[in-house]
Design a protein around this motif. Structure first.
Motif, PDB file in Angstrom:
ATOM      1  N   ASP A 126       0.854  -1.190   0.000  1.00 36.33           N
ATOM      2  CA  ASP A 126       0.000   0.000   0.000  1.00 36.33           C
ATOM      3  C   ASP A 126       0.891   1.241   0.000  1.00 36.33           C
ATOM      4  O   ASP A 126       2.014   1.219   0.531  1.00 36.33           O
ATOM      5  CB  ASP A 126      -0.906   0.016   1.232  1.00 36.33           C
ATOM      6  CG  ASP A 126      -2.003  -1.024   1.156  1.00 36.33           C
ATOM      7  OD1 ASP A 126      -2.381  -1.407   0.036  1.00 36.33           O
ATOM      8  OD2 ASP A 126      -2.471  -1.469   2.225  1.00 36.33           O
ATOM      9  N   ASP A 128       1.068   5.726   0.218  1.00 40.14           N
ATOM     10  CA  ASP A 128       0.501   7.053   0.452  1.00 40.14           C
ATOM     11  C   ASP A 128       1.477   8.092  -0.079  1.00 40.14           C
ATOM     12  O   ASP A 128       2.680   7.828  -0.217  1.00 40.14           O
ATOM     13  CB  ASP A 128       0.254   7.295   1.944  1.00 40.14           C
ATOM     14  CG  ASP A 128      -0.938   6.509   2.470  1.00 40.14           C
ATOM     15  OD1 ASP A 128      -1.804   6.137   1.651  1.00 40.14           O
ATOM     16  OD2 ASP A 128      -0.996   6.260   3.689  1.00 40.14           O
ATOM     17  N   GLU A 139      -4.037   9.737   0.715  1.00 42.25           N
ATOM     18  CA  GLU A 139      -3.975   8.281   0.817  1.00 42.25           C
ATOM     19  C   GLU A 139      -4.326   7.677  -0.533  1.00 42.25           C
ATOM     20  O   GLU A 139      -5.388   7.946  -1.081  1.00 42.25           O
ATOM     21  CB  GLU A 139      -4.948   7.781   1.893  1.00 42.25           C
ATOM     22  CG  GLU A 139      -4.907   6.283   2.118  1.00 42.25           C
ATOM     23  CD  GLU A 139      -5.861   5.840   3.216  1.00 42.25           C
ATOM     24  OE1 GLU A 139      -6.952   5.340   2.864  1.00 42.25           O
ATOM     25  OE2 GLU A 139      -5.529   6.022   4.406  1.00 42.25           O
ATOM     26  N   CYS A 140      -3.425   6.896  -1.073  1.00 46.04           N
ATOM     27  CA  CYS A 140      -3.670   6.286  -2.380  1.00 46.04           C
ATOM     28  C   CYS A 140      -4.665   5.140  -2.264  1.00 46.04           C
ATOM     29  O   CYS A 140      -4.828   4.533  -1.201  1.00 46.04           O
ATOM     30  CB  CYS A 140      -2.356   5.780  -2.981  1.00 46.04           C
ATOM     31  SG  CYS A 140      -1.151   7.091  -3.279  1.00 46.04           S
ATOM     32  N   ARG A 141      -5.324   4.860  -3.369  1.00 46.72           N
ATOM     33  CA  ARG A 141      -6.335   3.805  -3.378  1.00 46.72           C
ATOM     34  C   ARG A 141      -5.690   2.436  -3.234  1.00 46.72           C
ATOM     35  O   ARG A 141      -4.664   2.153  -3.841  1.00 46.72           O
ATOM     36  CB  ARG A 141      -7.149   3.902  -4.672  1.00 46.72           C
ATOM     37  CG  ARG A 141      -8.085   5.101  -4.684  1.00 46.72           C
ATOM     38  CD  ARG A 141      -8.536   5.472  -6.063  1.00 46.72           C
ATOM     39  NE  ARG A 141      -7.429   6.013  -6.858  1.00 46.72           N
ATOM     40  CZ  ARG A 141      -7.581   6.567  -8.057  1.00 46.72           C
ATOM     41  NH1 ARG A 141      -8.785   6.648  -8.589  1.00 46.72           N
ATOM     42  NH2 ARG A 141      -6.542   7.035  -8.715  1.00 46.72           N
ATOM     43  N   ARG A 142      -6.299   1.583  -2.429  1.00 42.42           N
ATOM     44  CA  ARG A 142      -5.713   0.302  -2.058  1.00 42.42           C
ATOM     45  C   ARG A 142      -5.973  -0.789  -3.104  1.00 42.42           C
ATOM     46  O   ARG A 142      -7.025  -0.807  -3.757  1.00 42.42           O
ATOM     47  CB  ARG A 142      -6.241  -0.168  -0.705  1.00 42.42           C
ATOM     48  CG  ARG A 142      -6.045   0.819   0.445  1.00 42.42           C
ATOM     49  CD  ARG A 142      -4.631   1.355   0.509  1.00 42.42           C
ATOM     50  NE  ARG A 142      -4.371   2.129   1.727  1.00 42.42           N
ATOM     51  CZ  ARG A 142      -3.446   3.067   1.807  1.00 42.42           C
ATOM     52  NH1 ARG A 142      -2.732   3.397   0.737  1.00 42.42           N
ATOM     53  NH2 ARG A 142      -3.252   3.707   2.934  1.00 42.42           N
ATOM     54  N   LYS A 155      -7.715  -1.471 -14.451  1.00 41.32           N
ATOM     55  CA  LYS A 155      -7.933  -0.554 -13.336  1.00 41.32           C
ATOM     56  C   LYS A 155      -7.006   0.651 -13.416  1.00 41.32           C
ATOM     57  O   LYS A 155      -7.407   1.780 -13.117  1.00 41.32           O
ATOM     58  CB  LYS A 155      -7.739  -1.291 -12.000  1.00 41.32           C
ATOM     59  CG  LYS A 155      -8.890  -2.201 -11.612  1.00 41.32           C
ATOM     60  CD  LYS A 155      -8.636  -2.882 -10.294  1.00 41.32           C
ATOM     61  CE  LYS A 155      -9.807  -3.771  -9.883  1.00 41.32           C
ATOM     62  NZ  LYS A 155     -11.014  -2.966  -9.591  1.00 41.32           N
ATOM     63  N   ASP A 160      -8.632   3.694 -11.536  1.00 42.75           N
ATOM     64  CA  ASP A 160      -9.274   3.125 -10.357  1.00 42.75           C
ATOM     65  C   ASP A 160      -8.267   2.788  -9.257  1.00 42.75           C
ATOM     66  O   ASP A 160      -8.665   2.504  -8.120  1.00 42.75           O
ATOM     67  CB  ASP A 160     -10.042   1.850 -10.730  1.00 42.75           C
ATOM     68  CG  ASP A 160     -11.254   2.131 -11.602  1.00 42.75           C
ATOM     69  OD1 ASP A 160     -11.825   3.227 -11.474  1.00 42.75           O
ATOM     70  OD2 ASP A 160     -11.613   1.266 -12.418  1.00 42.75           O
ATOM     71  N   ILE A 161      -6.987   2.748  -9.605  1.00 45.57           N
ATOM     72  CA  ILE A 161      -5.935   2.494  -8.624  1.00 45.57           C
ATOM     73  C   ILE A 161      -4.798   3.491  -8.850  1.00 45.57           C
ATOM     74  O   ILE A 161      -4.651   4.036  -9.940  1.00 45.57           O
ATOM     75  CB  ILE A 161      -5.381   1.053  -8.702  1.00 45.57           C
ATOM     76  CG1 ILE A 161      -4.882   0.743 -10.125  1.00 45.57           C
ATOM     77  CG2 ILE A 161      -6.414   0.036  -8.234  1.00 45.57           C
ATOM     78  CD1 ILE A 161      -4.195  -0.603 -10.255  1.00 45.57           C
ATOM     79  N   ASP A 162      -4.025   3.707  -7.802  1.00 44.15           N
ATOM     80  CA  ASP A 162      -2.816   4.524  -7.905  1.00 44.15           C
ATOM     81  C   ASP A 162      -1.622   3.591  -8.009  1.00 44.15           C
ATOM     82  O   ASP A 162      -1.546   2.581  -7.300  1.00 44.15           O
ATOM     83  CB  ASP A 162      -2.673   5.422  -6.679  1.00 44.15           C
ATOM     84  CG  ASP A 162      -3.824   6.406  -6.564  1.00 44.15           C
ATOM     85  OD1 ASP A 162      -4.005   7.199  -7.507  1.00 44.15           O
ATOM     86  OD2 ASP A 162      -4.540   6.373  -5.544  1.00 44.15           O
TER      87      ASP A 162
END
Length: 321
Positions: A126, A128, A139-142, A155, A160-162
């Motif tokens: 994860d 950030d 906070e980046c997307r999990r 994604k 949809d995700i970082d």
């Protein structure tokens, strides 16, 4: 003849910017599990990395090399690769950076994960984002527990995700089996393509526990928004979509990539000239990334697309105010 390294993990740092380098090594020195060797490839920087390295030499197992020629400025993937060549046979490789940080349990969490039974080729932490003062700014997307290769690609393209570069650990076996980092001009899309092919067989395993901190600061490279550079990047995108189509098989991904191409055409419509967009469209058609009729339709509707983009931008600014 090289003797096999005593640790299973190589943490590799291609180094050029010194601004936050001390914080990087400090976060490594604070690891609860120090079963790793740090390999640092100094990319012909004029900065005194050696003094900082010397301060941590008693706390970390460090190998470093100062390269005489700057490679990252013209071929970032080649710089990554020659830094990997500094390693000594460790089965796991973590390509890190010269300005980001990791929480103290990251290495420990990684070893715990690989000891749990099923072993993956690509692991992810994860992440950030932090500022110049190490404060978390968002906070980046999990990621899910396991993410398939094709779902990862979709994604990421759908935002949809970082995803950055520094939050992945990969096996040397998959690195060698797939030919290493996927190379594109400017390294544009190289990281995503690389994680896509590394995770094709088993997916991406997300490690719970310690997080990686990606630094957003003035020391980051400012995006070049000049027309010629934007055009160059869009052309690279077309090569990237073509590679993805061939990698997964056109029947699995081609329609999705047509949509991604159209979305990017609309996004860049207010930056690029009609002629530039036409040249990019012609390349997309030649590589079967987009059909001719769709590119002609986009070019015909270009004035309306631009008006819609401008109006949307004004509405967003108004809502922010």
């Amino acid at each position: 003849m090289n003797i096999k390294n005593k640790y299973d993990l190589a943490i590799v740092i291609p180094a050029y910017k010194i601004d936050f380098f001390d914080s990087v090594l400090k976060s490594l020195a604070n690891q609860t599990n120090k079963n790793f060797t740090v390999y640092i490839g100094i990319d012909a920087s004029k900065s005194d990395f050696e003094s900082i390295i010397d301060r941590y030499s008693n706390n970390l197992d460090i190998v470093f090399k100062r390269f005489e020629n700057n490679l990252g400025g013209k071929d970032l993937v080649a710089q990554w690769s020659r830094c990997i060549e500094l390693t000594n046979g460790e089965p796991w490789i973590w390509l890190f950076s010269d300005d980001d940080m990791m929480e103290s349990t990251c290495v420990e969490n990684f070893y715990q994960e690989t000891a749990n039974g099923v072993v993956y080729d690509l692991y992810h932490f994860d992440i950030d984002a932090i500022d110049e003062n190490d404060n978390v700014i968002f906070e980046c997307r999990r990621f899910p527990e396991v993410l398939s290769s094709i779902d990862f690609y979709k994604k990421k393209e759908n935002d949809d995700i970082d995803c950055f570069v520094v939050e992945y650990i990969f096996s040397r076996a998959i690195y060698e089996k797939t030919g290493g980092f996927q190379k594109f001009d400017l390294a544009w899309g190289s990281d995503i393509a690389t994680w896509t092919k590394f995770s094709y067989e088993k997916g991406i395993r997300n490690i719970k526990g310690g997080k990686v901190y990606w630094r957003k600061s003035n020391a980051n490279i400012t995006p070049n928004r000049k027309r010629e550079m934007v055009k160059r990047k869009f052309l690279i995108n077309v090569d990237y979509y073509n590679w993805i189509n061939r990698f997964f098989g056109r029947d699995r991904i081609a329609k999705f990539n047509e949509y991604v191409f159209i979305r990017n055409f609309v996004f860049y419509s207010v930056v690029l000239t009609r002629q530039q967009l036409k040249e990019i469209s012609q390349k997309a058609v030649s590589l079967n990334v987009a059909p001719l009729w769709k590119t002609e339709w986009l070019l015909a509707l270009l004035p309306l697309i631009r008006i819609a983009k401008i109006l949307k931008s004004k509405m967003i600014k108004k809502n922010i105010q």
